[in-house]
Design a protein around this motif. Structure first.
Motif, PDB file in Angstrom:
ATOM      1  N   MET A   1       0.733  -1.323   0.156  1.00  0.00           N
ATOM      2  CA  MET A   1       0.053  -0.111   0.106  1.00  0.00           C
ATOM      3  C   MET A   1       0.546   1.054   0.099  1.00  0.00           C
ATOM      4  O   MET A   1       1.850   1.307   0.391  1.00  0.00           O
ATOM      5  CB  MET A   1      -0.812   0.423   0.950  1.00  0.00           C
ATOM      6  CG  MET A   1      -1.946  -0.913   1.197  1.00  0.00           C
ATOM      7  SD  MET A   1      -3.251  -1.233   2.486  1.00  0.00           S
ATOM      8  CE  MET A   1      -4.127   0.418   1.986  1.00  0.00           C
ATOM      9  N   PRO A   2       0.408   2.324  -0.183  1.00  0.00           N
ATOM     10  CA  PRO A   2       1.156   3.587  -0.600  1.00  0.00           C
ATOM     11  C   PRO A   2       1.843   4.434   1.111  1.00  0.00           C
ATOM     12  O   PRO A   2       0.888   3.657   1.996  1.00  0.00           O
ATOM     13  CB  PRO A   2       0.300   4.287  -1.399  1.00  0.00           C
ATOM     14  CG  PRO A   2      -1.128   3.734  -1.234  1.00  0.00           C
ATOM     15  CD  PRO A   2      -1.283   2.911  -0.860  1.00  0.00           C
ATOM     16  N   ARG A   3       3.169   4.634   1.070  1.00  0.00           N
ATOM     17  CA  ARG A   3       2.912   5.151   2.443  1.00  0.00           C
ATOM     18  C   ARG A   3       2.221   6.680   2.739  1.00  0.00           C
ATOM     19  O   ARG A   3       1.982   7.337   3.548  1.00  0.00           O
ATOM     20  CB  ARG A   3       4.442   5.599   1.741  1.00  0.00           C
ATOM     21  CG  ARG A   3       5.009   6.491   2.872  1.00  0.00           C
ATOM     22  CD  ARG A   3       5.415   6.292   4.895  1.00  0.00           C
ATOM     23  NE  ARG A   3       5.640   7.198   4.864  1.00  0.00           N
ATOM     24  CZ  ARG A   3       4.811   7.649   5.687  1.00  0.00           C
ATOM     25  NH1 ARG A   3       4.245   9.230   5.895  1.00  0.00           N
ATOM     26  NH2 ARG A   3       5.795   8.625   6.140  1.00  0.00           N
ATOM     27  N   VAL A   4       1.730   6.976   1.440  1.00  0.00           N
ATOM     28  CA  VAL A   4       0.219   8.837   1.352  1.00  0.00           C
ATOM     29  C   VAL A   4      -1.157   8.476   0.846  1.00  0.00           C
ATOM     30  O   VAL A   4      -0.829   7.514  -0.099  1.00  0.00           O
ATOM     31  CB  VAL A   4       1.343   9.828   0.900  1.00  0.00           C
ATOM     32  CG1 VAL A   4       2.488  10.338   1.798  1.00  0.00           C
ATOM     33  CG2 VAL A   4       1.233   9.225  -0.822  1.00  0.00           C
ATOM     34  N   VAL A   5      -1.734   9.214   1.055  1.00  0.00           N
ATOM     35  CA  VAL A   5      -2.924   8.933   1.008  1.00  0.00           C
ATOM     36  C   VAL A   5      -2.877   8.975  -0.601  1.00  0.00           C
ATOM     37  O   VAL A   5      -2.988  10.417  -1.403  1.00  0.00           O
ATOM     38  CB  VAL A   5      -3.554   9.585   1.548  1.00  0.00           C
ATOM     39  CG1 VAL A   5      -5.163   9.620   1.277  1.00  0.00           C
ATOM     40  CG2 VAL A   5      -4.054   9.807   3.425  1.00  0.00           C
ATOM     41  N   PRO A   6      -3.732   8.149  -1.734  1.00  0.00           N
ATOM     42  CA  PRO A   6      -3.641   8.115  -2.861  1.00  0.00           C
ATOM     43  C   PRO A   6      -5.066   9.347  -3.083  1.00  0.00           C
ATOM     44  O   PRO A   6      -5.567  10.274  -2.064  1.00  0.00           O
ATOM     45  CB  PRO A   6      -3.969   7.273  -3.491  1.00  0.00           C
ATOM     46  CG  PRO A   6      -4.344   6.294  -2.648  1.00  0.00           C
ATOM     47  CD  PRO A   6      -4.715   6.805  -1.388  1.00  0.00           C
ATOM     48  N   PRO A   7      -4.245   9.811  -4.414  1.00  0.00           N
ATOM     49  CA  PRO A   7      -5.348  11.357  -4.896  1.00  0.00           C
ATOM     50  C   PRO A   7      -6.586  10.958  -4.492  1.00  0.00           C
ATOM     51  O   PRO A   7      -7.535  10.162  -3.788  1.00  0.00           O
ATOM     52  CB  PRO A   7      -5.367  11.735  -6.373  1.00  0.00           C
ATOM     53  CG  PRO A   7      -4.055  11.195  -6.277  1.00  0.00           C
ATOM     54  CD  PRO A   7      -3.678   9.828  -5.249  1.00  0.00           C
ATOM     55  N   VAL A   8      -7.500  12.150  -4.112  1.00  0.00           N
ATOM     56  CA  VAL A   8      -8.940  11.808  -3.970  1.00  0.00           C
ATOM     57  C   VAL A   8      -9.713  13.284  -4.764  1.00  0.00           C
ATOM     58  O   VAL A   8      -9.305  14.376  -5.177  1.00  0.00           O
ATOM     59  CB  VAL A   8      -9.211  12.628  -2.076  1.00  0.00           C
ATOM     60  CG1 VAL A   8      -8.671  11.466  -1.217  1.00  0.00           C
ATOM     61  CG2 VAL A   8      -8.684  13.837  -1.963  1.00  0.00           C
ATOM     62  N   ALA A   9     -11.275  12.356  -4.746  1.00  0.00           N
ATOM     63  CA  ALA A   9     -11.791  13.828  -6.209  1.00  0.00           C
ATOM     64  C   ALA A   9     -12.784  14.300  -5.499  1.00  0.00           C
ATOM     65  O   ALA A   9     -13.571  15.308  -5.752  1.00  0.00           O
ATOM     66  CB  ALA A   9     -12.360  12.245  -6.603  1.00  0.00           C
ATOM     67  N   ASP A  10     -12.978  13.968  -4.001  1.00  0.00           N
ATOM     68  CA  ASP A  10     -13.842  14.517  -3.379  1.00  0.00           C
ATOM     69  C   ASP A  10     -14.252  14.836  -1.642  1.00  0.00           C
ATOM     70  O   ASP A  10     -13.171  14.123  -1.255  1.00  0.00           O
ATOM     71  CB  ASP A  10     -15.560  14.214  -3.264  1.00  0.00           C
ATOM     72  CG  ASP A  10     -15.344  12.354  -3.222  1.00  0.00           C
ATOM     73  OD1 ASP A  10     -15.120  12.798  -1.960  1.00  0.00           O
ATOM     74  OD2 ASP A  10     -15.909  11.619  -4.160  1.00  0.00           O
ATOM     75  N   GLU A  11     -14.728  15.811  -0.640  1.00  0.00           N
ATOM     76  CA  GLU A  11     -14.982  16.018   0.067  1.00  0.00           C
ATOM     77  C   GLU A  11     -14.785  14.427   0.911  1.00  0.00           C
ATOM     78  O   GLU A  11     -13.967  14.799   2.040  1.00  0.00           O
ATOM     79  CB  GLU A  11     -16.100  16.925   1.073  1.00  0.00           C
ATOM     80  CG  GLU A  11     -15.527  17.775   2.370  1.00  0.00           C
ATOM     81  CD  GLU A  11     -16.764  18.054   2.925  1.00  0.00           C
ATOM     82  OE1 GLU A  11     -16.295  18.716   3.813  1.00  0.00           O
ATOM     83  OE2 GLU A  11     -17.354  17.751   1.926  1.00  0.00           O
ATOM     84  N   ARG A  12     -15.714  14.312   1.283  1.00  0.00           N
ATOM     85  CA  ARG A  12     -16.089  12.387   1.475  1.00  0.00           C
ATOM     86  C   ARG A  12     -14.517  11.674   1.427  1.00  0.00           C
ATOM     87  O   ARG A  12     -14.491  10.631   2.393  1.00  0.00           O
ATOM     88  CB  ARG A  12     -17.453  12.454   1.405  1.00  0.00           C
ATOM     89  CG  ARG A  12     -17.698  10.393   2.316  1.00  0.00           C
ATOM     90  CD  ARG A  12     -18.735  10.004   2.059  1.00  0.00           C
ATOM     91  NE  ARG A  12     -20.464  11.238   1.634  1.00  0.00           N
ATOM     92  CZ  ARG A  12     -21.711  11.038   2.622  1.00  0.00           C
ATOM     93  NH1 ARG A  12     -20.931   9.945   3.596  1.00  0.00           N
ATOM     94  NH2 ARG A  12     -22.203  11.544   2.791  1.00  0.00           N
ATOM     95  N   THR A  13     -14.490  11.368   0.508  1.00  0.00           N
ATOM     96  CA  THR A  13     -13.152  10.319   0.181  1.00  0.00           C
ATOM     97  C   THR A  13     -12.263  10.625   0.830  1.00  0.00           C
ATOM     98  O   THR A  13     -11.395   9.506   1.525  1.00  0.00           O
ATOM     99  CB  THR A  13     -13.249  10.333  -1.612  1.00  0.00           C
ATOM    100  OG1 THR A  13     -14.330   9.750  -2.003  1.00  0.00           O
ATOM    101  CG2 THR A  13     -12.109   9.145  -1.614  1.00  0.00           C
ATOM    102  N   ALA A  14     -11.915  12.027   1.087  1.00  0.00           N
ATOM    103  CA  ALA A  14     -10.973  12.907   1.274  1.00  0.00           C
ATOM    104  C   ALA A  14     -10.558  12.225   3.058  1.00  0.00           C
ATOM    105  O   ALA A  14      -9.946  12.194   3.654  1.00  0.00           O
ATOM    106  CB  ALA A  14     -10.581  14.494   1.037  1.00  0.00           C
ATOM    107  N   LEU A  15     -11.965  12.535   3.780  1.00  0.00           N
ATOM    108  CA  LEU A  15     -11.926  12.649   5.087  1.00  0.00           C
ATOM    109  C   LEU A  15     -11.950  11.106   5.744  1.00  0.00           C
ATOM    110  O   LEU A  15     -10.970  10.898   6.214  1.00  0.00           O
ATOM    111  CB  LEU A  15     -12.918  13.317   5.180  1.00  0.00           C
ATOM    112  CG  LEU A  15     -13.578  14.249   5.509  1.00  0.00           C
ATOM    113  CD1 LEU A  15     -14.764  14.688   5.543  1.00  0.00           C
ATOM    114  CD2 LEU A  15     -12.786  15.301   6.598  1.00  0.00           C
ATOM    115  N   THR A  16     -12.769  10.894   4.320  1.00  0.00           N
ATOM    116  CA  THR A  16     -12.825   8.815   4.893  1.00  0.00           C
ATOM    117  C   THR A  16     -10.794   8.288   4.473  1.00  0.00           C
ATOM    118  O   THR A  16     -10.447   7.582   5.292  1.00  0.00           O
ATOM    119  CB  THR A  16     -13.949   7.807   4.250  1.00  0.00           C
ATOM    120  OG1 THR A  16     -13.527   8.073   2.926  1.00  0.00           O
ATOM    121  CG2 THR A  16     -15.472   8.298   5.403  1.00  0.00           C
ATOM    122  N   ALA A  17     -10.934   8.916   3.607  1.00  0.00           N
ATOM    123  CA  ALA A  17      -9.073   8.129   3.494  1.00  0.00           C
ATOM    124  C   ALA A  17      -8.442   8.932   4.466  1.00  0.00           C
ATOM    125  O   ALA A  17      -7.163   7.763   4.488  1.00  0.00           O
ATOM    126  CB  ALA A  17      -8.943   8.429   1.867  1.00  0.00           C
TER     127      ALA A  17
END
Length: 243
Positions: A1-17
């Motif tokens: 798995m990546p060391r950092v959070v992958p790119p996110v497309a929206d707020e909900r995905t960003a928060l949960t990721a």
């Protein structure tokens, strides 16, 4: 798995990721520890890795329960507690600034002993004896890791079922760590707070782990997740002879 959070497309995905990533980091600090090591404190305080994971599980359970309680209990005007689209923070009037940091015990005052139990309106923390932050004699590291995984899965399932991140989340009655004028937060605020809470305690756990055996985050994560092509040397337990 990546060391950092992958790119996110929206707020909900960003928060949960980002919440998922901070959970990974906290869990990684426990990789390879014995129960005895998971109970070890790195300072004069009582914080231990096992205790921090135990606290994180109970904290998520507390906030998830609040979200579910609001869903089950419609307001007096017949509404469901939502406030429109995801662009809302779910607050009213003076609550909109989220001036409260929602801190509780160690998170706001720096004192772990000031936590109140979840049954009397806190964040699910242990009593004044600090029991929330240490493993009891009958608890194991495996126990709290399992509880944390289950609490995380429950949180994720509940958030998936919330159509509007602006949905109101009530302040527990009598909570001493919230300004009296604040009556509710939003699901959005809860997610941000869980990220904050998990990241803060992940930092605590990093320091404790390094004091135990010198292990640091990236090698631990590479070992725990068995990265196929690690750019750091994965952590390995020391040989019995200490070599």
């Amino acid at each position: 798995m990546p060391r950092v959070v992958p790119p996110v497309a929206d707020e909900r995905t960003a928060l949960t990721a980002y919440l998922a990533h901070q959970r990974r980091a906290l869990r990684a600090t426990a990789y390879g520890l014995t129960d005895e090591q998971a109970r070890m404190a790195a300072s004069a305080g009582q914080l231990s890795i096992g205790g921090l994971i135990k606290h994180a599980a109970r904290c998520e359970g507390f906030w998830t329960d609040l979200i579910l309680r609001q869903q089950r209990e419609p307001k007096a005007d017949g509404s469901d507690g939502s406030h429109g689209s995801d662009s809302s923070d779910g607050s009213h009037g003076s609550h909109g600034s989220d001036s409260s940091d929602g801190s509780h015990g160690s998170d706001g005052s720096g004192s772990h002993g000031s936590h109140r139990s979840g049954s009397d309106g806190s964040d699910g923390s242990g009593g004044s004896d600090g029991s929330e932050f240490r493993l009891a004699p009958d608890e194991t590291l495996a126990d709290v890791l399992t509880a944390y995984a289950e609490a995380s899965e429950r949180t994720d399932a509940v958030i998936t079922g919330v159509p509007d991140l602006g949905q109101a989340v009530p302040v527990p009655p009598g909570a001493p760590w919230v300004p009296a004028e604040v009556e509710e937060w939003s699901v959005r605020w809860v997610l941000l707070h869980l990220i904050e809470e998990t990241a803060r305690h992940g930092g605590h756990a990093d320091i404790i782990r390094e004091s135990i055996d010198g292990a640091t985050f990236d090698p631990l994560l590479a070992a725990a997740e068995a990265w196929p092509d690690p750019w750091v040397r994965p952590w390995e337990p020391a040989s019995p002879g200490g070599g």
